[in-house]
Write a protein that holds these residues in place. Structure first.
Motif, PDB file in Angstrom:
ATOM      1  N   ARG A   1     -54.063  18.480  20.063  1.00  0.00           N
ATOM      2  CA  ARG A   1     -53.851  19.184  21.322  1.00  0.00           C
ATOM      3  C   ARG A   1     -52.418  19.692  21.433  1.00  0.00           C
ATOM      4  N   SER A   2     -52.277  20.839  22.101  1.00  0.00           N
ATOM      5  CA  SER A   2     -50.959  21.432  22.282  1.00  0.00           C
ATOM      6  C   SER A   2     -50.240  20.755  23.450  1.00  0.00           C
ATOM      7  N   PRO A   3     -48.990  20.369  23.267  1.00  0.00           N
ATOM      8  CA  PRO A   3     -48.244  19.743  24.377  1.00  0.00           C
ATOM      9  C   PRO A   3     -47.731  20.749  25.396  1.00  0.00           C
ATOM     10  N   ILE A   4     -47.755  22.051  25.068  1.00  0.00           N
ATOM     11  CA  ILE A   4     -47.261  23.069  25.989  1.00  0.00           C
ATOM     12  C   ILE A   4     -48.285  24.201  26.085  1.00  0.00           C
ATOM     13  N   ALA A   5     -48.155  24.997  27.133  1.00  0.00           N
ATOM     14  CA  ALA A   5     -48.967  26.205  27.262  1.00  0.00           C
ATOM     15  C   ALA A   5     -48.253  27.361  26.570  1.00  0.00           C
ATOM     16  N   GLY A   6     -49.014  28.239  25.954  1.00  0.00           N
ATOM     17  CA  GLY A   6     -48.400  29.371  25.276  1.00  0.00           C
ATOM     18  C   GLY A   6     -49.374  30.067  24.359  1.00  0.00           C
ATOM     19  N   LEU A   7     -48.827  30.738  23.354  1.00  0.00           N
ATOM     20  CA  LEU A   7     -49.621  31.459  22.366  1.00  0.00           C
ATOM     21  C   LEU A   7     -49.564  30.737  21.035  1.00  0.00           C
ATOM     22  N   VAL A   8     -50.713  30.658  20.357  1.00  0.00           N
ATOM     23  CA  VAL A   8     -50.753  30.091  19.017  1.00  0.00           C
ATOM     24  C   VAL A   8     -50.107  31.102  18.074  1.00  0.00           C
ATOM     25  N   THR A   9     -49.008  30.721  17.458  1.00  0.00           N
ATOM     26  CA  THR A   9     -48.287  31.647  16.584  1.00  0.00           C
ATOM     27  C   THR A   9     -48.661  31.491  15.125  1.00  0.00           C
TER      28      THR A   9
ATOM     29  N   ALA B   1     -43.580  24.440  20.096  1.00  0.00           N
ATOM     30  CA  ALA B   1     -44.144  23.149  19.693  1.00  0.00           C
ATOM     31  C   ALA B   1     -44.817  23.261  18.335  1.00  0.00           C
ATOM     32  N   VAL B   2     -44.567  22.280  17.489  1.00  0.00           N
ATOM     33  CA  VAL B   2     -45.257  22.155  16.206  1.00  0.00           C
ATOM     34  C   VAL B   2     -46.276  21.039  16.342  1.00  0.00           C
TER      35      VAL B   2
ATOM     36  N   VAL C   1     -56.613  22.477  19.616  1.00  0.00           N
ATOM     37  CA  VAL C   1     -56.313  23.500  18.623  1.00  0.00           C
ATOM     38  C   VAL C   1     -57.172  23.319  17.377  1.00  0.00           C
ATOM     39  N   ALA C   2     -57.388  22.081  16.968  1.00  0.00           N
ATOM     40  CA  ALA C   2     -58.192  21.796  15.765  1.00  0.00           C
ATOM     41  C   ALA C   2     -58.758  20.393  15.875  1.00  0.00           C
ATOM     42  N   VAL C   3     -59.794  20.119  15.074  1.00  0.00           N
ATOM     43  CA  VAL C   3     -60.426  18.798  15.026  1.00  0.00           C
ATOM     44  C   VAL C   3     -60.426  18.331  13.578  1.00  0.00           C
ATOM     45  N   ILE C   4     -59.931  17.105  13.343  1.00  0.00           N
ATOM     46  CA  ILE C   4     -59.972  16.537  12.004  1.00  0.00           C
ATOM     47  C   ILE C   4     -60.777  15.243  12.041  1.00  0.00           C
TER      48      ILE C   4
ATOM     49  N   VAL D   1     -55.496  17.428   5.349  1.00  0.00           N
ATOM     50  CA  VAL D   1     -54.127  17.406   5.852  1.00  0.00           C
ATOM     51  C   VAL D   1     -53.594  15.979   5.800  1.00  0.00           C
ATOM     52  N   ALA D   2     -52.365  15.859   5.368  1.00  0.00           N
ATOM     53  CA  ALA D   2     -51.722  14.552   5.319  1.00  0.00           C
ATOM     54  C   ALA D   2     -51.207  14.173   6.694  1.00  0.00           C
ATOM     55  N   GLN D   3     -50.990  12.892   6.898  1.00  0.00           N
ATOM     56  CA  GLN D   3     -50.450  12.436   8.173  1.00  0.00           C
ATOM     57  C   GLN D   3     -49.065  13.033   8.393  1.00  0.00           C
ATOM     58  N   GLY D   4     -48.868  13.617   9.550  1.00  0.00           N
ATOM     59  CA  GLY D   4     -47.592  14.238   9.877  1.00  0.00           C
ATOM     60  C   GLY D   4     -47.468  15.689   9.452  1.00  0.00           C
ATOM     61  N   ALA D   5     -48.405  16.213   8.687  1.00  0.00           N
ATOM     62  CA  ALA D   5     -48.318  17.600   8.229  1.00  0.00           C
ATOM     63  C   ALA D   5     -48.554  18.561   9.396  1.00  0.00           C
ATOM     64  N   PRO D   6     -47.810  19.664   9.463  1.00  0.00           N
ATOM     65  CA  PRO D   6     -48.030  20.632  10.551  1.00  0.00           C
ATOM     66  C   PRO D   6     -49.370  21.339  10.393  1.00  0.00           C
ATOM     67  N   VAL D   7     -50.063  21.478  11.497  1.00  0.00           N
ATOM     68  CA  VAL D   7     -51.363  22.137  11.497  1.00  0.00           C
ATOM     69  C   VAL D   7     -51.286  23.476  12.228  1.00  0.00           C
ATOM     70  N   ALA D   8     -50.508  23.558  13.305  1.00  0.00           N
ATOM     71  CA  ALA D   8     -50.394  24.796  14.082  1.00  0.00           C
ATOM     72  C   ALA D   8     -49.074  24.792  14.835  1.00  0.00           C
ATOM     73  N   GLU D   9     -48.671  25.983  15.293  1.00  0.00           N
ATOM     74  CA  GLU D   9     -47.470  26.130  16.102  1.00  0.00           C
ATOM     75  C   GLU D   9     -47.819  26.946  17.348  1.00  0.00           C
ATOM     76  N   VAL D  10     -47.201  26.569  18.461  1.00  0.00           N
ATOM     77  CA  VAL D  10     -47.441  27.238  19.746  1.00  0.00           C
ATOM     78  C   VAL D  10     -46.091  27.574  20.369  1.00  0.00           C
ATOM     79  N   SER D  11     -45.986  28.788  20.915  1.00  0.00           N
ATOM     80  CA  SER D  11     -44.752  29.213  21.585  1.00  0.00           C
ATOM     81  C   SER D  11     -45.100  29.856  22.912  1.00  0.00           C
ATOM     82  N   ASP D  12     -44.204  29.674  23.877  1.00  0.00           N
ATOM     83  CA  ASP D  12     -44.343  30.323  25.175  1.00  0.00           C
ATOM     84  C   ASP D  12     -43.352  31.470  25.224  1.00  0.00           C
ATOM     85  N   PRO D  13     -43.823  32.730  25.069  1.00  0.00           N
ATOM     86  CA  PRO D  13     -42.893  33.860  25.005  1.00  0.00           C
ATOM     87  C   PRO D  13     -42.184  34.157  26.311  1.00  0.00           C
ATOM     88  N   THR D  14     -42.608  33.539  27.398  1.00  0.00           N
ATOM     89  CA  THR D  14     -41.968  33.806  28.689  1.00  0.00           C
ATOM     90  C   THR D  14     -40.760  32.909  28.926  1.00  0.00           C
TER      91      THR D  14
END
Length: 383
Positions: free
Chosen positions: A201-209, A92-93, A119-122, A219-232
């Motif tokens: 907020r992250s839509p999935i459970a996982g690790l912040v990559t 998830a981005v 994940v973050a507060v703006i 940050v501009a509207q729509g700009a990526p702030v963080a990425e999360v992946s579920d390695p399992t």
């Protein structure tokens, strides 16, 4: 012949020595004197079984020995090569729903986050504005509802005309629709508070990559702030010739062989015929049923086409010992050399005409380590 388990070295030492051109037997040479000193004449009194290498499962793995299951070949199996990737719903981005200043970063790369976790507060002026508009629209809808209730009472009392009641009802419907639209806009902006703070907020459970924002940054509207992946949640993607893909079905089981030679069972979850238009190849997706694979790793697979044919093993599982072909069959406490008659070899697989049955487990990658250990034990016993 006696081969003591305590003489086996750790996996790290073995790997280093093998890279330098030595086998497991040479690694043990420095300890032979100590072993004879401790064992004395007990070696002759407790000979190990002929052709048997005592080796526990964890010791085998540390020594680089991978155990595989004997399948059936005969040229009818489908052999695939692919790559381990994250499942489509395992990444998830997290983008900024509204432009603003980063007030806080709640998690750093490597941290675990649950579904819906912050994940973050703006802080955003636009967010504060849409929240205020929504509050105003909700107040207008409430006032319109009260006016409609009053007109209903007056109409029942015969004090007001029906057209006044209808006008109040139309106003109430319009105000309610505007309030709903304002609330939807607030949700689209990440549900900011009265002060314009929005928690991403992250839509999935996982690790912040990764995190692409820092406190105080804009940050501009729509700009990526963080990425999360579920390695399992992994999948293996194969590009398969169209004729082979036609023989595969969702739900079919296959055996994945990783770069270390270890097997992992998997199930086909998707077959997209001719998805690669320029090459005529199909895409086949499989879900591993056990853990242990690494994203990005190259793997191979063998799909039994009809359950017939001769047993087959990886070609490196067949070793030559005293002029005969042998494989090392896995047992509860080690590996036993068994003579076999080989057939055709191709595609990294060797058919076994006699001496082995499908479903048995043998040493695949690293079988030469067992051969060297067996030869070393016999040499020690000869002296």
């Amino acid at each position: 012949m006696q081969i003591s388990k305590r003489n086996l070295l750790t996996g790290a030492a073995l790997a280093a020595a093998l890279a330098a051109g030595y086998g497991l037997a040479n690694l043990r040479a420095s300890e032979v004197g100590e072993t004879h000193g401790e064992a004395g004449h007990g070696e002759d009194e407790s000979k190990a079984e002929e052709g048997f290498v005592p080796l526990a499962a964890d010791q085998a793995a540390a020594a680089g020995v991978a155990v595989v299951t004997v399948g059936r070949g005969g040229g009818s199996d489908i052999r695939l090569t692919g790559r381990v990737e994250a499942a489509p719903n395992a990444h998830a981005v997290i983008g900024a729903p509204v432009a603003g200043v980063v007030e806080r970063v709640l998690l750093s790369p490597g941290a675990r986050v649950g579904a819906g976790g912050g994940v973050a507060v703006i802080r955003s002026a636009d967010g504060a504005l849409v929240r205020a508009e929504a509050s105003a629209a909700a107040a207008e809808a409430q006032a319109a509802q009260a006016a409609l209730a009053r007109e209903e009472r007056l109409l029942k009392a015969g004090v007001t005309a029906r057209q006044d009641w209808e006008a109040a009802r139309a106003a109430q419907v319009r105000a309610s629709a505007q309030a709903s639209a304002a609330q939807a806009r607030v949700a689209a902006f990440g549900s900011p508070g009265a002060g314009g703070q929005t928690t991403l907020r992250s839509p999935i459970a996982g690790l912040v990559t990764s995190v692409q924002a820092a406190p105080g940054g804009f940050v501009a509207q729509g700009a990526p702030v963080a990425e999360v992946s579920d390695p399992t949640r992994l999948e293996v993607v194969f590009n398969v010739p169209a004729d082979s893909a036609a023989r595969l079905r969702v739900g079919d089981h296959l055996k994945l062989v990783g770069p270390d030679g270890r097997e992992t069972p998997a199930e086909i979850v998707g077959v997209a015929p001719l998805s690669q238009g320029t090459t005529g190849a199909a895409m086949v997706r499989a879900r591993p049923l056990d853990a242990g694979l690494t994203p990005g790793a190259a793997v191979s697979a063998q799909v039994p086409a009809d359950g017939k044919g001769l047993p087959s093993v990886p070609s490196e599982a067949v070793q030559t010992l005293e002029g005969r072909s042998v494989v090392f069959v896995a047992e509860a406490e080690g590996f036993r050399a068994r003579s076999v008659t080989t057939g055709r070899t191709g595609g990294g697989q060797t058919q076994i005409v006699a001496g082995l049955e499908a479903g048995e487990r043998v040493a695949g990658r690293g079988a030469f380590v067992l051969k060297a250990e067996l030869a070393k034990g016999e040499a020690e016993h000869g002296h």
